[in-house]
Design a protein around this motif. Structure first.
Motif, PDB file in Angstrom:
ATOM      1  N   TYR A 232       0.853  -1.192   0.000  1.00  0.00           N
ATOM      2  CA  TYR A 232       0.000   0.000   0.000  1.00  0.00           C
ATOM      3  C   TYR A 232       0.888   1.241   0.000  1.00  0.00           C
ATOM      4  CZ  TYR A 232      -4.033  -2.939   1.020  1.00  0.00           C
ATOM      5  OH  TYR A 232      -5.032  -3.871   0.956  1.00  0.00           O
ATOM      6  N   HIS A 233       0.669   2.089  -0.947  1.00  0.00           N
ATOM      7  CA  HIS A 233       1.460   3.317  -1.006  1.00  0.00           C
ATOM      8  C   HIS A 233       0.794   4.424  -0.206  1.00  0.00           C
ATOM      9  CE1 HIS A 233       4.200   1.704  -3.983  1.00  0.00           C
ATOM     10  NE2 HIS A 233       3.147   1.170  -4.569  1.00  0.00           N
ATOM     11  N   ASP A 234      -0.489   4.333  -0.096  1.00  0.00           N
ATOM     12  CA  ASP A 234      -1.205   5.424   0.552  1.00  0.00           C
ATOM     13  C   ASP A 234      -2.489   4.873   1.164  1.00  0.00           C
ATOM     14  OD1 ASP A 234      -2.231   7.775   1.358  1.00  0.00           O
ATOM     15  OD2 ASP A 234      -2.533   8.637  -0.632  1.00  0.00           O
ATOM     16  N   VAL A 235      -2.671   5.143   2.428  1.00  0.00           N
ATOM     17  CA  VAL A 235      -3.901   4.708   3.088  1.00  0.00           C
ATOM     18  C   VAL A 235      -4.479   5.906   3.819  1.00  0.00           C
ATOM     19  CG1 VAL A 235      -4.887   3.200   4.842  1.00  0.00           C
ATOM     20  CG2 VAL A 235      -3.055   2.367   3.380  1.00  0.00           C
TER      21      VAL A 235
END
Lengths: 266, 737
Positions: A232-235
């Motif tokens: 996940y790069h961005d949550v």
């Protein structure tokens, strides 16, 4: 009719949901301590399943759920009072950051291993959406793995016919419905809200259900979702702002007009 | 990675408000799935229909409206009504129901105690029949009160319990009855017909009751003593529901002042009767029945107030945090915006105090409920053995039971010895007398302490919400809860009645023997978990025991005995002090249970919750110790006469000439003597020579020790306060739904 409902648990929507990084990847802050409920869309599916089962003598309903065992148990204390069903529990994470492919594989495997399930009579139910992350793909993939070709999404109604066929009403764009006719099971129905109100709690039904639910929880298979290759790069939480005004005694027409203006200007 | 990800995971800190899993462990129903489901069912009613009624202004009228009446069907369909019933009468819970009813009361009172009263009043009406009714009466009325099964068309009967009468009797003394029963007709070989005349006051459920269990005294020489009778709304005569009581609280329950003038068959006497020498002798007088009933139902009332305190925590935290948000000059991200009032220590400390008291009350209340669950089957066994032994009458029973006291006392120190060496029947009786002695204390203690100190604490809770607190819009309905708490301290026996019960039961030798064991138990816990403040509680218990013993064997300055039932300035206050100790002890025990169970439950990381709960225990223990120390000191010292300067024997002071003479033998002694009367009669400007502890030096030592035990308690409060400032709470209240 044999109805299998796939339904996970999600944190109570009133809780503060804050994504955090954990050793096992993204998670929700204090996830294990937050009160949980059955995913609302799956809940609709379960209520519809119970209603359908009542109409067809000899029907059985299973709920297949993947989540932390302790949390599942807490949710069952309320859920078991809503409708008669048998539980198939998988002990694993339920935070919404799992890989839908892996989840679907586990659910399909669990369904295949249900004793007494006649897959020729199977209606696979679930939510067409999820309150956890809402990829909206898990149920379809479970269906594919089980070889179910007749799939309906955004279902609001199913009407049985005497010859074993049924009519399905699905939501489509523009507030319209698409009505389809299916010759019979097996089929997959991803439910929208359905038409049933949430049943009241019935402790006596709950007690009856718990006779099978507790053993099912005790032998819940621990599963790991490794999510290999998934990163996940961005949550972050959905970008939404709650702008609450408290207005007393506002006529419905004025409320509707205000919503209309808001949508028009969005 | 984006900003939302925070890798800092705080361990050992309270992270969320205690959820169901925590409560199930603390209050010992983690293995009772029936009760867990009941809690969920009740909660749905409480936070749904009940909360909507309150928010919609249903409490603004005393009248029993259709909207309020609709709650009864909610109670039926959610299993609340049937929870009291035995399986053969349509119930679904096996075994004793005290904990179940306690949980129902707690969940309903979390939102509105009037709804709790409405639901429990039906149980109260049935309780005389359940506890002392004949088999026929039980089968008949319990079945009538069971909600209809699916497909069955029938309205369940609802009952009211009618004891209290109009002034001057209202609430004064349950022994004083104006209601009369006489014989209207008694034909040879037939059952007598009774004429019942009864006026009630503050009678709950009268707006819709189909039957009433009423307490009446004999108004006829052919009837011996008092009894309770069952009246039905179809009986010949007058069944007047009366005018609505204009109460300011609990408006979701129906209360009125009924008038009955009815003819009923004698078979309606609760528990039946026998005919002796041409007289009807009820098998149970009304006091016997009431004692059996109230001993259990008061526990549920106690828990109503504790539920209020605990329910206030979340709204107050939310209010404190959001206090300044929205003001133009308070920018997002600033300390005032983020923390609101919680940047101030006092705001946090006061919530800690409130929370600690709520936990202690709930712990005590649920312990009392469990005690009765343990006692109920033992009591049935005891009754069986008593019948077999041919023991009849209260005095004979007391004497018979006293026969097992030595074995009971011994079993406290060598439990295995009694269990193996004696036969089963004796073991049952031993367990019965022990459990009975504890339940006899816990019930009045919980009713007295939870509601009395709880009502005061609710005022504090309200003040923490500022002006918002006294509006109808106050989240959590705190204003209503504050007012309701006052009724809970009053109905089913006001505080003075509970104190009167306590001063009898707390001096029971078997209770005191167990109290001694509990002291040791607290020290053991303190050794293992010092952060709970268990050592403080043990020291305070020791001080209380010393004071009790001292006061029981001492007289005041005028030679009047200090400890006797009429001297309520002594006895009642010792009872008050005991309640603080019992609540604090039970809170610690619940926390230890949580720690043990949480450790075994690998799926939940509750260490932070356990640590926080331990800090709350410590805070409450310090508060309890303060109260106990103050009360005991006032009683131990307060009845001695203060020394005076003109005492002929000059007690407590020196004469100037004496000191001068002693100076030759002990140079410098004059410097140490403060209370000196000089040759000219002059002395220091104060009330008299300072009082000396004299024979009470042991008390002084215990008190000093207790004060020193407070070491660290305020550090615990600081820790708890810090946890409050960071604990995650839901974004919005979960009721009304």
């Amino acid at each position: 009719m044999h109805i299998v409902v796939c339904g996970g648990i999600v944190p109570d929507p009133l809780q503060t949901l804050e994504p955090v990084a954990t050793a096992a990847g993204p998670g929700l802050k204090n996830e294990l301590l937050l009160p949980a409920i059955l995913d609302p869309w799956a809940g609709c599916a379960l209520h519809e399943a119970a209603h359908l089962a009542k109409q067809c003598e000899g029907s059985r309903v299973w709920l297949v759920s993947l989540g932390p065992k302790a949390k599942l148990q807490q949710v069952m204390m309320s859920l078991a009072q809503k409708a008669p069903f048998e539980l198939v529990a998988l002990d694993g994470p339920a935070h919404g950051f799992t890989d839908a492919h892996e989840t679907a594989a586990l659910l399909a495997e669990a369904i295949v291993s249900i004793q007494g399930l006649d897959r020729g009579r199977l209606l696979l139910f679930g939510g067409w959406e999820s309150a956890s992350r809402g990829q909206g793909v898990t149920l379809q993939m479970v269906g594919e793995r089980l070889g179910i070709a007749d799939q309906f999404q955004g279902v609001d109604r199913i009407t049985l016919r005497d010859d074993g066929s049924f009519e399905v009403m699905e939501r489509v764009e523009g507030g319209r419905h698409l009505v389809s006719w299916c010759t019979g099971p097996p089929a997959l129905l991803g439910w929208a809200t359905g038409e049933r109100a949430e049943p009241r709690n019935d402790p006596q039904m709950g007690m009856k259900n718990m006779r099978t639910i507790m053993p099912a929880l005790q032998k819940a298979t621990p599963v790991s979702l490794a999510a290999e290759g998934l990163s996940y790069h961005d949550v972050r939480l959905p970008l939404q702002q709650r702008q609450t005004r408290i207005v007393k005694d506002m006529p419905p027409a004025e409320i509707a007009l205000e919503i209309f203006d808001w949508i028009a200007n969005d | 990675m984006a900003t939302a990800i925070d890798s800092r995971v705080q361990e050992d800190v309270l992270r969320t408000l205690p959820g169901d899993a925590v409560r199930q462990m603390q209050w010992r129903f983690a293995d009772r799935y029936d009760l867990q489901m009941l809690v969920q069912a009740v909660r749905e009613v409480a936070r749904g229909p009940v909360a909507r009624l309150v928010a919609g202004g249903a409490r603004q009228t005393h009248e029993w409206t259709p909207a309020k009446n609709a709650l009864l069907e909610e109670f039926d369909s959610s299993g609340i009504t049937a929870a009291f019933l035995d399986a053969e009468s349509g119930g679904y819970l096996a075994g004793p129901k005290n904990l179940a009813l306690a949980l129902i009361a707690f969940e309903l009172a979390w939102v509105d105690a009037g709804a709790a009263t409405a639901s429990l009043a039906g149980c109260l009406a049935l309780s005389p029949i359940h506890e002392r009714g004949t088999a026929e009466q039980r089968a008949h009325y319990m079945s009538l009160c069971a909600p209809a099964s699916p497909g069955e068309v029938r309205k369940p009967w609802r009952g009211a319990f009618c004891l209290t009468e109009p002034l001057p009797y209202a609430g004064v003394d349950t022994g004083m009855l104006g209601g009369k029963v006489s014989i209207a007709e008694w034909k040879d070989g037939e059952e007598p017909v009774l004429q019942v005349e009864k006026r009630g006051r503050f009678i709950t459920n009268m707006g819709f009751a189909n039957f009433v269990t009423a307490a009446v005294d004999s108004g006829d020489p052919r009837i011996a003593g008092s009894c309770m009778v069952i009246l039905e709304d179809g009986d010949p005569g007058m069944f007047d529901r009366g005018s609505v009581t204009r109460k300011l609280v609990h408006q979701l329950s129906s209360t009125s002042d009924p008038i009955f003038s009815l003819c009923v068959p004698a078979s309606r006497i609760v528990g039946g009767y026998t005919v002796k020498d041409g007289r009807i002798v009820p098998n149970f007088n009304h006091s016997d029945i009431i004692e059996a009933v109230f001993a259990r139902t008061r526990v549920t009332v106690a828990l109503m107030t504790s539920a209020k305190l605990l329910s206030a925590v979340e709204p107050i935290i939310r209010y404190q945090r959001n206090r300044f948000r929205g003001a133009e000059q308070i920018k997002a991200g600033s300390v005032r915006y983020e923390q609101g009032l919680q940047q101030r220590e006092d705001a946090l400390h006061r919530v800690v105090d409130l929370w600690a008291m709520g936990e202690a009350g709930a712990a005590l209340g649920f312990a009392a409920a469990r005690a009765f669950d343990e006692l109920d089957p033992l009591e049935k066994e005891k009754d069986r053995l008593q019948t077999e032994a041919g023991v009849r009458g209260a005095r004979a029973e007391a004497k018979w039971l006293k026969g097992v006291w030595p074995a009971a006392a011994e079993s406290l120190h060598r439990p295995a010895a009694v269990a193996t060496a004696n036969n089963r029947d004796k073991d049952v009786l031993v367990r019965y007398v022990l459990a009975d002695s504890v339940a006899g204390v816990l019930c009045p203690a919980a009713k007295l302490w939870n509601t009395g100190t709880g009502a005061n604490a609710m005022r504090e809770a309200l003040s923490l919400m500022g002006g918002y607190g006294i509006t109808e819009d106050c989240p959590g309905f705190l204003t209503y809860k504050w007012m309701d708490a006052q009724l809970e301290a009053t109905y089913e026996g006001p505080e003075s009645v509970q104190r009167r019960n306590l001063i009898v039961t707390m001096t029971n030798d078997l209770f005191l023997a167990q109290f001694g064991v509990w002291m040791v138990e607290m020290r053991r816990i303190a050794a293992r978990r010092p952060s709970t403040g268990a050592c403080i509680v043990a020291s305070a218990m020791k001080l209380w025991m010393w004071a009790l013993h001292h006061l029981q064997n001492s007289s005041d300055a005028d030679g009047t005995k200090l400890y006797h039932s009429a001297r309520q300035g002594v006895t009642f206050r010792l009872a008050d002090a005991l309640c603080w100790l019992l609540a604090s002890r039970q809170q610690i025990l619940d926390t230890m249970e949580l720690e043990e169970k949480a450790a075994a439950n690998a799926g939940e990381d509750l260490q932070g919750t356990v640590s926080f709960m331990a800090d709350l225990c410590h805070v409450q223990a310090a508060r309890a110790a303060g109260e106990v120390g103050r009360i005991c000191a006032e009683l131990v010292y307060g009845y001695n006469r203060h020394p005076v300067w003109d005492d002929p024997e000059h007690k407590g002071c020196f004469l100037g000439e004496e000191l001068e003479a002693w100076e030759a033998y002990a140079p410098g002694i004059t410097a140490y003597a403060l209370d000196v009367i000089q040759a000219d009669g002059s002395h220091p400007e104060k009330a008299g020579p300072c009082a000396q502890c004299g024979e009470n030096s042991a008390f002084q030592q215990l008190r000093n020790r207790l004060d020193l035990c407070l070491t660290g308690s305020q550090l615990a409060k600081d820790r708890a306060a810090r946890a409050l400032a960071t604990v995650m709470i839901p974004e919005a209240p979960d009721y009304p739904r």
